[in-house]
Write an enzyme that holds these catalytic residues in place. Structure first.
Site, short mmCIF file in Angstrom:
data_model
loop_
_atom_site.label_atom_id
_atom_site.label_comp_id
_atom_site.label_asym_id
_atom_site.label_seq_id
_atom_site.Cartn_x
_atom_site.Cartn_y
_atom_site.Cartn_z
CD1 TRP A 1 -2.51 -1.85 0.46
CD2 TRP A 1 -1.80 -2.00 2.57
NE1 TRP A 1 -3.06 -2.99 1.00
CE2 TRP A 1 -2.65 -3.11 2.30
CE3 TRP A 1 -1.26 -1.89 3.84
CZ2 TRP A 1 -2.94 -4.08 3.24
CZ3 TRP A 1 -1.54 -2.85 4.78
CH2 TRP A 1 -2.37 -3.93 4.48
CG HIS A 2 4.34 1.62 1.33
ND1 HIS A 2 5.48 1.08 1.91
CD2 HIS A 2 3.40 1.62 2.31
CE1 HIS A 2 5.24 0.78 3.17
NE2 HIS A 2 3.97 1.10 3.44
CE1 TYR A 3 -2.65 4.29 -2.83
CE2 TYR A 3 -2.47 1.91 -2.64
CZ TYR A 3 -3.14 3.10 -2.36
OH TYR A 3 -4.28 3.07 -1.60
#
Length: 614
Positions: free
Chosen positions: A548-550
């Site tokens: 979830w580190h987009y």
């Protein structure tokens, strides 16, 4: 099919009493008043907003700042700006305080499993075939993430061009309010010792700083396992000047196009009942709309408002306000691969506490215990899963003490068009029969720092509630693939190290079988290959997942200026992770919250000088 946590009555009562004891914000056990409303009287439902047709000069209905997105950056930004100016913060989700699935570490996975329209997380699948989630709640990603808190490196700060002094004042402002030292678990200690044994040194102890070697970082979970989110930072704002609306979905930004450049003047949003409202900026000089909707939401809102590639906007029948080909471009996600390691005993539920920061551009982290309860077996846990729900994360492994090979992941062999709701439910039903003890253990997570592979975001339709089309192009750059291979080799050494196997009590042969069979895991919708793990390159591609580190989509120099003003229009900024070229540190939430505080102070100082008093 929505999977919503259903606790037994006694468990519900216990959680309710515990939250009351901790002076948190759940409704009273008797269904009475909401305690969080006493601390946050400025948070109201969007339907309470009185829409008006008065002119833009209507002082009592205009705001100095309208912030779209009450997330990781938006909350500290709103709190800071409200010290001196009238602020309206619009958040499409609800309040997190009364949500037990947000509040408790033990329920971390349940929030991700809930795919209902009222969930704090919104599920999506990238065109790459990787499952993902974006926040839909006041507090943003801090409400649904694994809680790890660690700062960006000094080089990251320098690269972005931030004032180091103000950065070092802004981080502590966050940390004093919501960050804690973790209750270090035995599993995390074994991971730490294993990392050091395989050469990820030195040991830097407990620190927020980004340092090569192995360290223990901070967490937004307190010693009771209760989550503290960015929403709590709103308590630092001025309640007389701060207005927060929840369930307020901004549909578009309104522009005045009569001048030389388009000028943002307000927003159109709908409330929880579907009714539309308009909110306007004050005509005072330097009043602004600030978009803080995150790496997915911010480029999406710009596109819906008419800022983006002209040809794409016309296809959607969106009036073009500004032709900018770079909106939605340069999207990136830090690819991650995970290995489930069984133990011969139950382990405590832990999220990320320790991390190995390597010079190869790879981060090693860990979690444990989220696969061994009945609700866990039946739910998606995002990156922490040992099982599947609604065709989500699964791992293939062998449990030594059961002498049984547990094979799950066959749903990936079913063609996508045949993955009906009924097929998925039948698949889950079969999985329920697996013995719970088969899921004892934890994950070792390997993540690539600063991926070179880039993708893009585009609209599917003009409904702001729907996810846009998102492509990350994982491992399209050979450098990313090579670093993944190096990371998996570190993981292999770690899980077979003496320090780690002393804890897991699984022999080397069992661990090797786990690694060899992981290649068949159904962790995404990417077609699987029949090769074994001798081809680590293929293993990386086949088992890629997200952490979830987009980021990206509104890059500095292409969509916004170095002070985050949208190029080509007046009175509009974007302040969040969509402006990042790289995800800062090992985990970005600390820096995104810091960015909100940093830019709030910077804007006030630029507007008021020393009179800002901050």
């Amino acid at each position: 099919m929505a999977l919503i946590w259903a606790a037994p009555p006694l468990k519900k009562l216990f959680l309710c009493l515990l939250l009351l004891w901790l002076n948190t914000s759940l409704p009273s056990c008797q269904g009475g008043g909401y305690y969080w409303e006493d601390r946050y009287p400025f948070i109201r439902r969007a339907s309470s907003f009185a829409s008006t047709s008065t002119s833009l000069n209507g002082r009592d209905k205009a705001y100095d700042y309208i912030i779209v997105g009450g997330g990781t950056a938006g909350c500290p930004l709103a709190a800071t700006l409200s010290k001196k100016f009238r602020v309206l913060l619009l958040e499409r989700g609800g309040a997190p305080f009364a949500n037990a699935n947000v509040s408790f570490l033990s329920n971390f996975h349940i929030s991700l499993a809930d795919t209902s329209s009222t969930s704090a997380s919104q599920f999506f699948v990238s065109t790459d075939g990787v499952f993902n989630a974006r926040a839909r709640v006041l507090g943003g990603g801090t409400c649904i993430n694994a809680g790890f808190y660690t700062r960006a490196s000094a080089s990251d700060i320098k690269k972005v061009g931030w004032d180091a002094k103000l950065v070092n004042e802004s981080y502590p402002w966050i940390e004093k309010q919501i960050v804690h030292r973790p209750e270090f678990s035995a599993y995390q200690r074994a991971v730490r010792d294993g990392l050091l044994q395989v050469g990820i040194s030195p040991f830097n102890g407990f620190t927020y700083d980004h340092l090569y070697g192995t360290k223990v970082g901070g967490t937004i979970f307190d010693k009771y396992g209760r989550r503290h989110t960015a929403a709590e930072l709103l308590a630092s704002g001025n309640p007389e000047k701060l207005n927060v609306l929840i369930h307020a979905s901004v549909q578009k930004i309104v522009f005045d196009t009569t001048g030389k450049k388009p000028k943002a003047v307000g927003v159109i949003f709908k409330d929880e009942n579907g009714n539309q409202h308009r909110a306007f900026l004050s005509t005072r000089q330097r009043s602004e709309i600030i978009v803080s909707c995150g790496a997915i939401g911010s480029p999406q809102l710009l596109l819906l408002s008419g800022i983006g590639p002209k040809a794409d906007l016309k296809k959607m029948n969106i009036s073009v306000v500004l032709d900018n080909e770079f909106v939605g471009e340069g999207m990136a996600d830090n690819p991650m691969n995970a290995v489930f390691v069984p133990t011969n005993k139950p382990v405590e539920k832990t999220l990320i506490q320790t991390v190995g920061i390597t010079k190869q551009g790879v981060y090693i982290e860990a979690s444990s215990g989220f696969g061994q309860s009945s609700d866990s077996i039946q739910s998606n846990h995002g990156m922490m899963s040992a099982e599947v729900s609604k065709n989500l994360l699964v791992i293939v492994f062998e449990v030594h003490n059961l002498r049984t090979i547990v094979r799950i992941g066959q749903l990936s062999t079913i063609p996508p068009k045949q993955r009906s709701k009924e097929a998925i439910e039948a698949y889950i039903k079969n999985k329920h029969e697996l013995p719970y003890e088969a899921f004892n253990g934890g994950f070792i997570l390997e993540k690539i720092a600063s991926p070179m592979s880039k993708g893009h975001l585009s609209l599917i339709n003009t409904d702001v509630d729907d996810n846009p089309s998102i492509t990350f192009n994982y491992f399209s750059h050979p450098q990313d693939l090579q670093r993944c291979v190096e990371g998996i080799r570190i993981v292999e050494k770690l899980v077979t190290s003496r320090k780690f196997t002393n804890y897991t009590q699984c022999d080397k042969e069992t661990v090797e079988k786990v690694l060899n069979r992981s290649v068949a895991a159904n962790v995404n919708l990417i077609p699987k290959h029949t090769n074994d793990t001798e081809s680590l390159e293929q293993f990386c591609k086949d088992t890629v997942i997200t952490i979830w580190h987009y980021h990206g989509g509104c890059h500095v120099g292409k969509v916004v200026s170095p002070d985050y003003k949208v190029l080509g229009v007046d009175r509009l900024r974007v302040i969040d992770g969509s402006t990042f070229t790289d995800s800062p540190g090992t985990n970005p939430q600390a820096t995104v919250m810091m960015m909100g505080r940093y830019m709030g102070v910077k804007i006030l100082r630029e507007r008021l000088g020393r009179a800002a008093g901050l």
